[in-house]
Motif scaffolding. Structure first.
Motif: not given
Length: 185
Positions: A101-125
């Motif tokens: 939880q130390d943070g992120v480097p300075a810069g410009v960012y865009i937030f996005t959000f999704a609710v995805l299913k956690v699986t062994p293959q990754g996060l799936i829609g």
């Protein structure tokens, strides 16, 4: 994003494996040694944390569904999210670069959000937020989702995502995050 994100996901997986493995105090020595090796060339990071609600309420999704908060770097379009964090059951999130939880480097960012299913293959829609908030191109046009991270950081970001009674986005944009698959899966 439907294509593989091998570099990003490798970093995310290593980080997740490290933290999910139950860090012990002795692991801090390993992190400290790693950071010393990185030396003065590593970018400084600043705290970035907050809370997400959905229609004014904490996220209420049963596992394996998880609310994911992602940061995109608009100077690197098409490369997917630069940082990814799962929210707690209360909707809280905190980004980390070198440690949890130390943070992120300075810069410009865009937030996005999704609710995805956690699986062994990754996060799936499919995205349970109706693809309303997973497009960095669209979110770049919304003042609250585009921001400049700078010292001393910000730990009180608050987002209330409106989903109820919203029309789903049937055809997400080309950079929308609809899944995050592990490399080779």
């Amino acid at each position: 994003m439907r294509r593989s994100l091998p570099l990003i996901l490798a970093a995310v997986c290593l980080s997740a494996a490290f933290w999910a493995g139950g860090c012990k105090r002795t692991d801090n020595e390993s992190v400290t040694a790693f950071l010393k090796q990185a030396g003065p060339n590593r970018p400084s990071v600043f705290p970035l944390a907050g809370k997400v609600t959905i229609d004014g309420q904490p996220p209420q999704f049963a596992r394996p569904l998880r609310l994911v908060v992602m940061l995109h770097d608009p100077s690197r379009p098409g490369f997917g999210p630069r940082h990814i964090r799962q929210c707690t059951d209360d909707g809280e999130f905190a980004f980390g670069t070198y440690t949890k939880q130390d943070g992120v480097p300075a810069g410009v960012y865009i937030f996005t959000f999704a609710v995805l299913k956690v699986t062994p293959q990754g996060l799936i829609g499919p995205d349970q937020l109706k693809n309303l908030y997973n497009d960095p191109d669209k979110n770049a046009q919304v003042l609250e989702f585009k921001f400049a991270q700078e010292p001393p950081g910000k730990t009180d970001r608050v987002f209330d995502l409106k989903v109820a009674d919203q029309t789903p986005v049937e055809a997400p944009g080309p950079n929308s995050v609809t899944e995050l698959r592990l490399a080779g899966k």
